[in-house]
Design an enzyme around this catalytic site. Structure first.
Site, PDB file in Angstrom:
ATOM      1  N   PHE A 132       0.862  -1.175   0.000  1.00 49.00           N
ATOM      2  CA  PHE A 132       0.000   0.000   0.000  1.00 49.00           C
ATOM      3  C   PHE A 132       0.895   1.221   0.000  1.00 49.00           C
ATOM      4  O   PHE A 132       2.037   1.195   0.453  1.00 49.00           O
ATOM      5  CB  PHE A 132      -0.921   0.020   1.229  1.00 49.00           C
ATOM      6  CG  PHE A 132      -0.176   0.272   2.520  1.00 49.00           C
ATOM      7  CD1 PHE A 132       0.039   1.563   2.981  1.00 49.00           C
ATOM      8  CD2 PHE A 132       0.316  -0.777   3.262  1.00 49.00           C
ATOM      9  CE1 PHE A 132       0.722   1.798   4.155  1.00 49.00           C
ATOM     10  CE2 PHE A 132       1.003  -0.550   4.441  1.00 49.00           C
ATOM     11  CZ  PHE A 132       1.200   0.743   4.885  1.00 49.00           C
ATOM     12  N   ASP A 190       3.823 -12.600   1.788  1.00 49.05           N
ATOM     13  CA  ASP A 190       4.161 -11.954   0.510  1.00 49.05           C
ATOM     14  C   ASP A 190       5.672 -11.896   0.353  1.00 49.05           C
ATOM     15  O   ASP A 190       6.241 -10.879  -0.005  1.00 49.05           O
ATOM     16  CB  ASP A 190       3.559 -10.552   0.444  1.00 49.05           C
ATOM     17  CG  ASP A 190       3.494 -10.010  -0.987  1.00 49.05           C
ATOM     18  OD1 ASP A 190       3.637 -10.815  -1.934  1.00 49.05           O
ATOM     19  OD2 ASP A 190       3.329  -8.796  -1.158  1.00 49.05           O
TER      20      ASP A 190
END
Length: 432
Positions: A29, A138
Site C-alpha cells: 500500500f 508476501d
C-alpha cells in the site's frame, strides 16, 4: 514513546520533524519516500486513500512487534498525515539488484547463499514469535531490501502479514512466489512462506525470474504451479542445496521443512561459501524502486562463482506491462460500469451514433476494463493455444463483418435521407 513487546522503542513522530526528499517506490500500500528524520535517512510510507488504511494498520501493528537485524526497523508513525517512519535501505531491493540495475552488479554464490540465510533467519524469527507467531504471506525479492553495500538483507512490507492462528483463505502474495494452497483457497500455514523462500533461493542462484517460460497472466502461473510445475533444476547445483530447495516447494505443506530447519541447514552450508561479507560494487540507481515483478526466464549453471545474467529488453517490457495493468485497474476502479454505458448513450443522442455502433463500442469498452478481460491461454498447452488462435480469427472475422454492416447501415441512412429530401421537399436542400 511506546515500548513494544519486542523491546524496541516506537515513537509518535511529528510531521514537521521530517524532511521529505523524493519518492523512491511503493509497497503493498502507499508510496515510499526517502526523508531525513533526526539527522538520519529514513523511509516514510504514506497511504493514498482510506482503502489503504487497513493495510497500514496491519503493517504498523506487525512491525511494532518485531525487532530483528534482518527485518526492516520501524522508528514510529505519524497521525496527520498518516505514515510510517522506517529504516532506509540505501541499496534498494534484492529484485532490482537481480534484474533491474543498469549496469547489473556482480555478486558471488556466497552472496546469494548469505541473502537466503538472512531471509530464513528473519522469517524463522517471525514464525517463532510469542504469543502469536507471524506469517509474512508476501515473501519475494521486491520485499527484500539490501543495506551495508549489499551484504545485509532486510525483510519489509508487512501489509499482508497475519497471525499464524488465523484461519486464512485470502490470496495474498504474488503469483510467481505464491504457494499453491494460497491461491487454491485452502487453509494455509507458515509453510506458505517456506514455499516462497524455495523459489527465492532458485532465483538468486540463477539470477533468473521464476516461471518466465510460462508467460501470460498470473493465472497461467497459478495453473502451472497447481499442476506441479516448478522452476527447472539448476545444472551442477550441489545436492544438499537442491534437496533443500525442492523440499521447500513441495506440493504438500507437511512435506516442507520448517523455516527453523531451513535456517539451520543454510547455516551449516555457509561454511562452504566464504566471502559473503565482501561489499558489492553497486551501480548508482534509485534506492528502493519496488515495482513488483512478473515471472521470467530460464535457468543456468551454478558452476561459476560470479553470478551474471544477460540484460534484455524484457525488463522494459515488464515495466510497461505493469504500467498498462495499473492503468486498466485504475480505469476499472474509477469508472463504474453504469457510467460507461451512460457515456455511450449520451454519444448516441449527441452524435446520432447507430444502435449497432453504440453496442459495439460498449462491448469494446467493457473488454478494456481489467475485470472483464478473458484469461490468457496457457502457452505450454497445445489445445489451449489452438483454441486461443481460433478465437482470435473468429474475433477478427466478426469485427470485419460488423464493420461492413455498420458502413452499409450508415449508407442506407444517408440514402433514405436523400430520398426523403427529394420526394417530400424537392425545392429544398433538406427536409424541415
Amino acid at each position: 514513546m511506546v515500548e513494544t513487546p519486542a523491546g524496541c522503542l516506537f515513537e509518535d513522530i511529528q510531521r514537521e520533524d521530517i524532511q521529505v526528499e523524493a519518492a523512491v517506490g511503493r509497497g503493498t500500500f502507499g508510496v515510499v519516500f526517502k526523508a531525513v528524520w533526526k539527522g538520519k535517512d529514513v523511509a516514510i510510507k504514506t497511504i493514498e486513500s482510506e482503502n489503504e488504511r487497513n493495510a497500514f494498520l496491519v503493517e504498523l501493528r506487525q512491525l511494532s512487534r518485531v525487532n530483528h537485524p534482518n527485518i526492516v526497523k520501524l522508528y514510529g508513525s505519524c497521525d496527520n498525515p498518516v505514515c510510517l517512519v522506517m529504516e532506509y535501505a540505501e541499496c534498494g531491493s534484492l529484485y532490482n539488484l537481480l534484474h533491474s540495475a543498469d549496469p547489473q552488479a556482480h555478486y558471488t554464490a556466497s552472496h546469494a547463499m548469505s541473502w537466503c540465510l538472512q531471509c530464513a533467519q528473519g522469517v524463522a524469527y517471525l514464525h517463532a514469535m510469542k504469543p502469536k507467531a507471524l506469517i509474512h504471506r508476501d515473501l519475494k525479492p521486491p520485499n527484500l531490501l539490501l543495506v551495508a553495500r549489499g551484504t545485509v538483507l532486510k525483510i519489509c512490507d508487512f501489509g499482508t502479514a497475519c497471525d499464524i492462528q488465523t484461519c486464512m483463505t485470502n490470496n495474498k502474495g504474488s503469483a510467481a512466489w505464491m504457494a499453491p494452497e494460497v491461491f487454491e483457497g485452502s487453509n494455509y500455514s507458515e509453510k506458505c512462506d517456506v514455499f516462497s523462500w524455495g523459489i527465492i533461493l532458485w532465483e538468486v542462484i540463477t539470477r533468473k525470474k521464476p516461471f518466465d517460460e510460462i508467460g501470460g497472466s498470473a493465472f497461467c502461473i497459478m495453473w502451472a504451479v497447481h499442476r506441479g510445475t516448478r522452476p527447472p533444476l539448476i545444472r551442477d547445483l550441489p545436492e544438499p542445496i537442491e534437496t533443500l530447495m525442492t523440499r521447500c516447494w513441495d506440493k504438500k505443506p507437511s512435506q516442507r521443512p520448517s523455516m527453523e530447519q531451513v535456517k539451520n541447514t543454510m547455516s551449516d552450508l555457509m561454511k562452504y561459501f566464504p566471502g559473503s561479507d565482501e561489499p558489492l560494487s553497486l551501480p548508482h540507481q534509485p534506492s528502493a524502486n519496488r515495482s513488483g515483478s512478473s515471472p521470467a526466464t530460464s535457468t543456468g549453471s551454478y558452476a561459476d562463482s560470479t553470478i551474471n545474467s544477460n540484460k534484455s529488453d524484457e525488463n522494459s517490457e515488464h515495466r510497461n506491462s505493469i504500467g498498462r495493468e495499473e492503468t486498466l485497474k485504475s480505469f476499472d476502479s474509477k469508472i463504474p460500469l453504469q457510467n460507461i454505458i451512460l457515456i455511450f448513450i449520451w454519444l448516441k443522442i449527441r452524435f446520432s451514433i447507430t444502435l449497432h455502433t453504440l453496442l459495439l463500442n460498449i462491448l469494446t469498452a467493457l473488454l478494456s476494463v481489467h475485470c472483464f478481460q478473458p484469461l490468457a491461454p496457457c502457452p505450454n498447452s497445445k489445445e489451449s493455444m489452438a483454441v486461443f488462435e481460433q478465437h482470435i480469427r473468429m474475433a477478427q472475422d466478426y469485427l470485419k463483418v460488423q464493420s461492413e454492416i455498420d458502413q452499409l447501415l450508415q449508407r442506407k441512412g444517408n440514402l433514405l435521407l436523400s430520398f426523403c429530401s427529394d420526394f417530400y421537399c424537392p425545392a429544398q436542400s433538406h427536409c424541415t
